[in-house]
Design an enzyme around this catalytic site. Structure first.
Site, mmCIF file in Angstrom:
data_model
loop_
_atom_site.group_PDB
_atom_site.id
_atom_site.type_symbol
_atom_site.label_atom_id
_atom_site.label_comp_id
_atom_site.label_asym_id
_atom_site.label_seq_id
_atom_site.Cartn_x
_atom_site.Cartn_y
_atom_site.Cartn_z
ATOM 1 N N ASP A 7 0.871 -1.164 0.000
ATOM 2 C CA ASP A 7 0.000 0.000 0.000
ATOM 3 C C ASP A 7 0.917 1.225 0.000
ATOM 4 O O ASP A 7 2.112 1.115 0.295
ATOM 5 C CB ASP A 7 -0.890 -0.035 1.241
ATOM 6 C CG ASP A 7 -1.621 1.269 1.466
ATOM 7 O OD1 ASP A 7 -2.322 1.719 0.548
ATOM 8 O OD2 ASP A 7 -1.459 1.852 2.557
ATOM 9 N N ASP A 9 -0.187 5.203 0.923
ATOM 10 C CA ASP A 9 -0.474 6.131 2.013
ATOM 11 C C ASP A 9 -0.595 5.396 3.344
ATOM 12 O O ASP A 9 -1.386 4.469 3.487
ATOM 13 C CB ASP A 9 -1.781 6.878 1.744
ATOM 14 C CG ASP A 9 -1.698 7.775 0.523
ATOM 15 O OD1 ASP A 9 -0.676 8.456 0.369
ATOM 16 O OD2 ASP A 9 -2.654 7.788 -0.274
#
Length: 230
Positions: A7, A9
């Site tokens: 991922d 953020d």
């Protein structure tokens, strides 16, 4: 060959200052009261239309499309400023370098950001060439739908059982489990560790220094479980 899908953020970069500020601008620019910081961080990882719908659930008829446009405009303005509001977490770049140097590992990104936003971060930190697959909100439905991961698997040519998703939210963990991959939760992001555990994370790590070993361990443990059950 193994595949590690990150991922962005809350996992690779600490973008909370950027996200919260842009969200505040978006709501004020459309005449709405901005959500709290906690509410904004709770939806990080979702694609923008889904996130805005969640944040305005108590406001019937909220202008979701206008909020999305206002957020994108605010984000673009903020990114043009010299202040880096999306710095990498301590140890992130070193861990990426170490993992990408392994001959048995491929790297990818699965994020709710737009492709333009992701490209900007990868270029700023000169790590774009470390990844063989990049999947964003432009490519698939919002997390926790598993399509993003499945597209990454197909592009990288790696099976689900030889893949791990590394993320900081329950959306990441649920997406990984739905796609049939392993999942490692990180404690430095935007969802509490207890929620990551409840969502089904196979392992939790507290810093990037521990991540390479955790990745090796979860693959070894999964291989051992499969051997016992066959």
């Amino acid at each position: 060959m193994y595949l590690v899908l990150f991922d962005c953020d809350g996992t690779l970069v600490d973008s909370q200052a950027m996200i919260v500020t842009a969200m505040d601008h978006a709501f004020r620019d459309t005449g709405l009261v901005p959500p709290t910081r906690a509410a904004t961080l709770s939806i990080v990882g979702l694609s923008l239309p889904v996130a805005m719908t969640a944040l305005t659930a108590a406001t019937p008829g909220a202008p979701v499309a206008a909020l999305v446009d206002a957020y994108r405009a605010a984000f673009h303005r903020l990114r043009s400023e010299p202040v880096d509001r999306e710095p990498p977490y301590p140890g992130a770049l070193a861990a990426i370098d170490a993992l990408s140097a392994r001959p048995d590992v491929l790297l990818g990104v699965v994020t709710g950001k737009s492709r333009r936003g992701l490209d900007g971060i990868l270029a700023r930190h000169a790590i774009a060439d470390r990844f063989v697959t990049l999947k964003t909100a432009d490519d698939a439905p919002s997390k926790p739908d598993p399509t993003m991961v499945r597209l990454a698997l197909a592009e990288a040519g790696v099976a689900a059982e030889r893949t791990v998703v590394v993320g900081d939210t329950t959306f990441d963990i649920e997406m990984a489990r739905a796609a049939g991959t392993l999942a490692i939760g990180v404690s430095w992001g935007y969802h509490p560790v207890a929620q990551l555990q409840a969502a089904g994370a196979h392992r939790l790590v507290d810093d990037f220094e521990a991540l390479p070993a955790a990745i090796t361990d979860v693959f070894a443990e999964d291989a051992a479980r499969r051997l016992v059950t066959t």
